[in-house]
Design a protein around this motif. Structure first.
Motif, PDB file in Angstrom:
ATOM      1  N   LYS A 127       0.821  -1.212   0.000  1.00 15.61           N
ATOM      2  CA  LYS A 127       0.000   0.000   0.000  1.00 15.61           C
ATOM      3  C   LYS A 127       0.849   1.255   0.000  1.00 15.61           C
ATOM      4  N   ASP A 152      -5.692  -6.223  -0.525  1.00 14.92           N
ATOM      5  CA  ASP A 152      -5.881  -5.657   0.801  1.00 14.92           C
ATOM      6  C   ASP A 152      -7.343  -5.995   1.017  1.00 14.92           C
ATOM      7  N   SER A 153      -7.684  -6.568   2.160  1.00 14.03           N
ATOM      8  CA  SER A 153      -9.032  -7.115   2.293  1.00 14.03           C
ATOM      9  C   SER A 153     -10.093  -6.038   2.073  1.00 14.03           C
ATOM     10  N   GLU A 154      -9.824  -4.808   2.578  1.00 14.26           N
ATOM     11  CA  GLU A 154     -10.813  -3.729   2.453  1.00 14.26           C
ATOM     12  C   GLU A 154     -11.005  -3.326   0.996  1.00 14.26           C
ATOM     13  N   ASN A 219      -2.592   2.350   9.730  1.00 10.58           N
ATOM     14  CA  ASN A 219      -2.934   1.474   8.605  1.00 10.58           C
ATOM     15  C   ASN A 219      -4.255   1.896   7.962  1.00 10.58           C
ATOM     16  N   GLU A 223      -5.060   3.250   4.266  1.00  5.55           N
ATOM     17  CA  GLU A 223      -6.037   2.589   3.394  1.00  5.55           C
ATOM     18  C   GLU A 223      -7.032   3.590   2.799  1.00  5.55           C
TER      19      GLU A 223
END
Ligand code: MG
Length: 391
Positions: A127, A152-154, A219, A223
């Motif tokens: 990221k 990235d899970s999101e 983090n 994001e």
């Protein structure tokens, strides 16, 4: 049988890298063949040696010459590169379909730019590429004709939710945050917490840096920046909400008020696999979510007073130029200092704020707009600054 996908994996010995190789093995088993053309690792030459034996890449790269020498001795016929040049060379290889960038930290940016310049599909777990060089990444994407699929899970969730409507009808992106291990600690207890406390993440098993960054919400702020660049949505339309169980990985709100969410088990192999098979979905035996066992879902607002670093990183995003590169570099140094026991947990918040203030005083004028050179020089400056801070 599908045609073979040629894959380059940067950051193969980290948490995402190891899980990527697991996903690749699962996909091969169900008739989706992958060839691992190249692997890049940091300094873990032992694990890389095991990966070389099972994946048989044509070329590998390590963070420095010393680690590279070790691998050259063990595999005399193998092409072994080193350093940033090695990463960029791997990202630029011919006849590659997908480059997975799972490098940790700002070191991942040049490889991201190289892969996009060659028009590759970039499966992006790094990221920091978007945090430190989002504008450059966007330019490289436009010029090279490649594409980015988030690991990235999101952001994997957002990509899936966005399919539910037209882009013009998107009202907001809503990122969920677990809140990390200190969500329910008072501010005083949080300020004196240790590395051991912080490494006990409640829901995800991840690398060390991202676990500490989850505890400060750095983090999550990263994001927000990542989502801004990946989906071209202005910052005012990106929210974060605390969702301790991390069952909903993120949501998209459309103009009619409908919220579309994506839910899945806490397993990074699910977003990794989605990036590798996009837009297809493949059954490879990854864990399924049992909603009846989840019970209730809880949501809370982000407490910006309790987590001041969240606001500091977003202030850097609004400042533009190299401010985010400065904050990211300082964070890399401060997290390492915290893990070494040199600074208390509260020092992470204070150190980031001090770095951004110093950037505004000393660097802002010369550093806007950001170039790869100005990002590098700001990165060096911020590392030195954050190393010298008494916190
Ligand atoms: Mg995430």
């Amino acid at each position: 049988m599908s045609p073979q996908t040629n894959l380059v994996l940067l950051g193969s010995t980290g948490s995402i890298g190891v899980q990527t190789l697991d996903v690749v093995a699962r996909l091969c088993k169900v008739g989706r063949p992958f060839r691992v053309v190249a692997l890049a690792a940091g300094r873990n030459s032992r694990l890389l040696a095991e990966q070389i034996e099972s994946a048989r890449p044509e070329v590998v790269s390590l963070a420095d010459e010393r680690a590279a020498e070790d691998v050259r001795r063990r595999f005399p016929g193998l092409r072994v590169l080193a350093g940033e040049d090695g990463l960029v060379a791997l990202a630029s290889l011919d006849e590659v379909d997908v480059v997975v960038n799972a490098v940790v930290g700002a070191a991942g940016l040049p490889a991201t730019l190289a892969a996009l310049a060659r028009g590759r599909t970039l499966a992006l777990a790094n990221k920091e590429s978007l945090v430190t060089g989002g504008d450059l990444v966007r330019d490289a994407l436009g010029a090279g004709g490649g594409r980015i699929l988030p690991i990235d899970s999101e952001h994997s969730a957002l990509l899936q939710c966005l399919d539910a409507g037209r882009r013009a009808d998107v009202d907001r992106l809503v990122l969920t945050a677990s809140g990390g291990p200190f969500l329910d600690l008072g501010r005083a207890d949080r300020a004196t917490a240790t590395a051991r406390d912080a490494l006990r993440h409640p829901t995800w098993s991840m690398g060390k840096r991202i676990t500490i960054d989850s505890a400060t919400l750095v983090n999550k702020a990263f994001e927000v920046i990542e989502a801004h660049y990946l989906f071209d949505v202005p910052y005012e339309r990106i929210d974060a909400v605390i969702h301790p169980a991390s069952i909903l990985h993120s949501l998209v709100q459309f103009s009619d008020g409908s919220l579309i969410a994506q839910a899945a088990a806490h397993d990074m192999r699910i977003p990794i696999q989605y990036a590798l098979t996009y837009p297809e979905r493949v059954s490879t035996g990854l864990p399924q979510l049992d909603l009846a066992r989840v019970g209730r879902l809880e949501f809370r607002p982000v407490d910006r007073e309790a987590f001041p670093a969240f606001g500091t990183v977003l202030a850097a995003a609004h400042a533009g130029g190299t401010a985010t590169a400065a904050v990211n570099a300082a964070d890399e140094v401060l997290v390492a200092r915290f893990l070494e026991g040199e600074i208390p947990f509260g020092g992470l918040d204070r150190g980031l704020e001090a770095t951004l203030a110093a950037w505004a005083r000393e660097r802002a004028d010369g550093d806007v707009p950001a170039t790869l050179d100005s990002i590098r020089s700001t990165d060096h400056w911020a590392r030195a600054f954050a190393s010298g801070l008494t916190l």
